[in-house]
Write a protein that holds these residues in place. Sequence first.
Motif, PDB file in Angstrom:
ATOM      1  N   ASP A 607       0.831  -1.209   0.000  1.00  0.00           N
ATOM      2  CA  ASP A 607       0.000   0.000   0.000  1.00  0.00           C
ATOM      3  C   ASP A 607       0.866   1.259   0.000  1.00  0.00           C
ATOM      4  O   ASP A 607       0.507   2.263  -0.629  1.00  0.00           O
ATOM      5  CB  ASP A 607      -0.923  -0.002   1.228  1.00  0.00           C
ATOM      6  CG  ASP A 607      -1.979  -1.098   1.140  1.00  0.00           C
ATOM      7  OD1 ASP A 607      -2.132  -1.680   0.047  1.00  0.00           O
ATOM      8  OD2 ASP A 607      -2.632  -1.370   2.153  1.00  0.00           O
ATOM      9  N   LEU A 608       2.006   1.191   0.720  1.00  0.00           N
ATOM     10  CA  LEU A 608       2.886   2.366   0.785  1.00  0.00           C
ATOM     11  C   LEU A 608       3.496   2.664  -0.582  1.00  0.00           C
ATOM     12  O   LEU A 608       3.623   3.829  -0.977  1.00  0.00           O
ATOM     13  CB  LEU A 608       3.990   2.132   1.820  1.00  0.00           C
ATOM     14  CG  LEU A 608       4.952   3.315   2.062  1.00  0.00           C
ATOM     15  CD1 LEU A 608       4.187   4.565   2.486  1.00  0.00           C
ATOM     16  CD2 LEU A 608       5.988   2.941   3.131  1.00  0.00           C
ATOM     17  N   ILE A 612       2.687   6.353  -2.748  1.00  0.00           N
ATOM     18  CA  ILE A 612       3.586   7.339  -3.354  1.00  0.00           C
ATOM     19  C   ILE A 612       3.084   7.721  -4.736  1.00  0.00           C
ATOM     20  O   ILE A 612       3.050   8.898  -5.107  1.00  0.00           O
ATOM     21  CB  ILE A 612       5.010   6.770  -3.426  1.00  0.00           C
ATOM     22  CG1 ILE A 612       5.536   6.474  -2.009  1.00  0.00           C
ATOM     23  CG2 ILE A 612       5.947   7.727  -4.153  1.00  0.00           C
ATOM     24  CD1 ILE A 612       6.869   5.749  -1.995  1.00  0.00           C
ATOM     25  N   ASP A 613       2.654   6.725  -5.507  1.00  0.00           N
ATOM     26  CA  ASP A 613       2.174   6.993  -6.865  1.00  0.00           C
ATOM     27  C   ASP A 613       0.810   7.684  -6.854  1.00  0.00           C
ATOM     28  O   ASP A 613       0.514   8.508  -7.726  1.00  0.00           O
ATOM     29  CB  ASP A 613       2.073   5.683  -7.652  1.00  0.00           C
ATOM     30  CG  ASP A 613       3.428   5.003  -7.821  1.00  0.00           C
ATOM     31  OD1 ASP A 613       4.443   5.731  -7.844  1.00  0.00           O
ATOM     32  OD2 ASP A 613       3.470   3.767  -7.905  1.00  0.00           O
ATOM     33  N   ASN A 614      -0.046   7.334  -5.878  1.00  0.00           N
ATOM     34  CA  ASN A 614      -1.414   7.886  -5.829  1.00  0.00           C
ATOM     35  C   ASN A 614      -1.514   9.178  -5.025  1.00  0.00           C
ATOM     36  O   ASN A 614      -2.622   9.660  -4.772  1.00  0.00           O
ATOM     37  CB  ASN A 614      -2.365   6.841  -5.231  1.00  0.00           C
ATOM     38  CG  ASN A 614      -2.503   5.619  -6.113  1.00  0.00           C
ATOM     39  OD1 ASN A 614      -2.074   5.632  -7.264  1.00  0.00           O
ATOM     40  ND2 ASN A 614      -3.089   4.556  -5.595  1.00  0.00           N
ATOM     41  N   HIS A 643      -4.590   6.745   4.431  1.00  0.00           N
ATOM     42  CA  HIS A 643      -4.892   5.527   3.669  1.00  0.00           C
ATOM     43  C   HIS A 643      -6.353   5.557   3.217  1.00  0.00           C
ATOM     44  O   HIS A 643      -7.247   5.927   3.996  1.00  0.00           O
ATOM     45  CB  HIS A 643      -4.634   4.298   4.551  1.00  0.00           C
ATOM     46  CG  HIS A 643      -4.600   3.009   3.814  1.00  0.00           C
ATOM     47  ND1 HIS A 643      -5.737   2.344   3.427  1.00  0.00           N
ATOM     48  CD2 HIS A 643      -3.551   2.242   3.385  1.00  0.00           C
ATOM     49  CE1 HIS A 643      -5.402   1.232   2.798  1.00  0.00           C
ATOM     50  NE2 HIS A 643      -4.083   1.145   2.761  1.00  0.00           N
ATOM     51  N   PRO A 644      -6.646   5.146   1.965  1.00  0.00           N
ATOM     52  CA  PRO A 644      -8.032   5.238   1.475  1.00  0.00           C
ATOM     53  C   PRO A 644      -9.009   4.340   2.231  1.00  0.00           C
ATOM     54  O   PRO A 644     -10.198   4.645   2.283  1.00  0.00           O
ATOM     55  CB  PRO A 644      -7.905   4.812   0.002  1.00  0.00           C
ATOM     56  CG  PRO A 644      -6.606   4.104  -0.100  1.00  0.00           C
ATOM     57  CD  PRO A 644      -5.713   4.694   0.935  1.00  0.00           C
ATOM     58  N   GLN A 645      -8.532   3.240   2.819  1.00  0.00           N
ATOM     59  CA  GLN A 645      -9.433   2.358   3.579  1.00  0.00           C
ATOM     60  C   GLN A 645      -9.213   2.480   5.090  1.00  0.00           C
ATOM     61  O   GLN A 645     -10.183   2.534   5.858  1.00  0.00           O
ATOM     62  CB  GLN A 645      -9.219   0.883   3.183  1.00  0.00           C
ATOM     63  CG  GLN A 645      -9.838   0.476   1.868  1.00  0.00           C
ATOM     64  CD  GLN A 645      -9.003   0.880   0.681  1.00  0.00           C
ATOM     65  OE1 GLN A 645      -7.774   0.801   0.726  1.00  0.00           O
ATOM     66  NE2 GLN A 645      -9.657   1.339  -0.379  1.00  0.00           N
TER      67      GLN A 645
END
Length: 867
Positions: A607-608, A612-614, A643-645
Amino acid sequence: MKSKKTLFPIGVAFTSLIGVLYATASVILFKNLHQAEERHTRQAVEGVLSAFTQSKKDLSIHIDDWASWNDTYNFVLDRNQDYIDSNLYPAGLLALKLNLVLYVQPSGKIVYGTGFDLNAQKYKSISPALKPHLVPQSPLVRHKTIESGTVGIVNLPEGLILVGAQPILSSEDKGPIRGSLIFGRYLNAGTIATLSKSTRLPLSVRAIDRADLPTDFQAMRNLLSPTNKILVRPIDKNTIAGYALLPDIYGKPAAILRVAIAREIYHQGRTSWYYLTILLAIVAIIFATIIFQLIEKLVASERKWQESEEYRHLVAKASQSIFLVNASTKQIIEANATFENFLGYHSGQLLQLTLFDLVAENQAVVERFILALQVERYFTGEQQYRRQDGILVDVEINANLITRNGKDVFCIIVHDITKRKQIEQQLQHEAFHDSLTGLANRALFMMRLEQALRLQQQQADYSFAVLFLDLDRFKAINDSLGHMLGDRLLIGIAQRLRAQIRTGDTLARLGGDEFAMVLENCSDPTEMIKRIQLALKLPFRLDGNEIFATTSIGAIANTREYRQPEDLLRDADTAMYRAKAGGKARYEVFDTSMRDRVVALFQLETDLRRAIDNQELHLHYQPIVSLVNQKIVGFEALVRWQHPQRGAISPAEFIPIAEETGLIVPIGWWVLQQACLQMQLWQAQFAMNVPFKISVNFSAPQFTQPQVGKQIIQILQATGLDAKSLQLELTESVLMEHPEAIAALMEELNALGVSLALDDFGTGYSSLSYLQRFPINILKLDRSFVCRIGKCYQSWEIVRATIMLARALDMEVVAEGIETLEQLARLRGLKCKFGQGYYFSQPVDSTAAGELLAQQFDRLVEVVSRK
């Protein structure tokens, strides 16, 4: 006359039958000879390939030991001459049998490289033909992960060379990867002679693209392929050869291996064929002399010939071992001198024995052999015979059921294959055992794990346990005392571990300083673990050095839920790392929560990388305040992750993962660029007469990247921020990496105007020496001391002493973690100028930080307007 005419067609028919039988027997015999010869040659080639594979593994282990070494990791950056003098001296290269050593950056640029002539023991230049293999796309240079590596052949004009490459990592096997370490050994006459000696087989290796290839190699070059990996061809009447392809580092054919073997099987078969020819010729001659006699006399004459002294003489003088056994009583009734000498018996002693006395197998096995011989009338296979002195010898037998004097007799021809078996056993041992310690290697250990799992499934009362051992601080021992002494320490540890295991248990060296055990019939491994820890308490004395070694152990006691040996090893490894993280010299028994944590950490790492990309990362800013007038003089930039979630994830959770995986480097550069850009925007928005700085944390991996100073300057130029407005916060771990190179870089940054602050001051081991050695401008007093002001006398004295020390050294102090008015008042009393903490403000986003600046700017404008 009529009788002669009647017997004539019978004679012709009988002669024709003999001719057909002779031709058929010759075809079958030579076919079997060729098959046996080819099978024997293939086994020899496979054994040599196995030994060659072991040579590649040994080279890979040496490279891995050197590549995962802090001195090597640092050398790629600072190119320290002491490293070369201490490690790459002629005696060391000779001991490792290396013709080539290269340190290559990921771009393919050579940091250092040398060739070495093992015969002359002198350095030599590197072959120019190696350069095309040192590009970023080459398997020697490209490493997708920290565990990647390659070993293979490279075809150079100077000859074939076996090269291996491993990524250069720190002693903790951590990245980022700084390049590739490459070792090479020429496959010259000396190397091939050594391999030939170890396998006891004559070998030769030729490059596949050579124009001067011998004729037989040229023929094999067109026939060998991935589907025809091994081919066997006779060279002449005395030699047969097996050929195999050897791949290069790209997996393409690079060379042809030839194993030449004396055609003993073929010649022994031909000898048997000659005797068969002689026997059939005698039969034909005898038949020709009595063809005009009655058929009954012919049969009687043939029987009489079989019993004649001539027949006995032929068998007695045969070069092969031959003996006869009564099919009913299993008594040995006749044996030639060759067989008696082979087993060490005197004349007549063998006639007192039965087949059961001779064959070193249990009675049931011998009875199955006899039954197969009686049904099929022939048998070919391998057995063990017992010599007169009790020694067991391996033999290959060809047995036939014949009729002699009206009785069934086993005629058995024996061929000694003891030497061949010894070579096979030696190659088998080398393929499944560690060359340094003699313990089982990873391949054999995984086989034993698989056997234990099968037994557990078949037997309800069977249990076993698995231990995974990793030596603590072995890299430090290697770094300080050298790899040679490190190898001797591994041998000593293996000996002590071997003394602890029970009969039936398996002890293996998996590689490096990792060992593993399978404990048979064991449901609780704690007793064995305590024995291991007790055995390693005593020091090892090597060359006058007293070395203490401890190990972290991961154990699996409940193995019934497993089906695959790989899963067992994985979870034992996980438990070992939990033990090591708990403080070394400990053990942990695996439970499923450990696996869940590993999976969770892996998911968090994934996720990390995506974060970075998102653009899920953002910055918060905590004000740094003047304690004299409580005005903001700067901000510390702190990275946050939404975090999105899962929502907000604490830096304490994701920063260690970023440091371990190397992601801290791209994150750190992003933070620096964003913080500088934001500070430049604030300076443009609010005109300030006082110096106003942005403080950014700089990690150890980031500070040791190539051309750090140049990259910082580029960010300052791109964002338009003055270097005097930037403050970099460093920890002691940064300064410990490469003190000389770090000091030079800090001087360069200081000259530009960048301020340098030592973060968490007072919590490390040697901070006072750093103050003297490095150009540090600011000390950040750790919050652990500030929060106990007024509660702990020692903390107060440390704070007071630190502020006085900084004032004496012309440094500023920033007190972290100010939360109460009492703490603020006491720090003011000590004339501490700057601080930060929740008393003033917690970290806030850029909008809220801008509002704090706006409020301060408005008050300043109001005061100026009043004047």
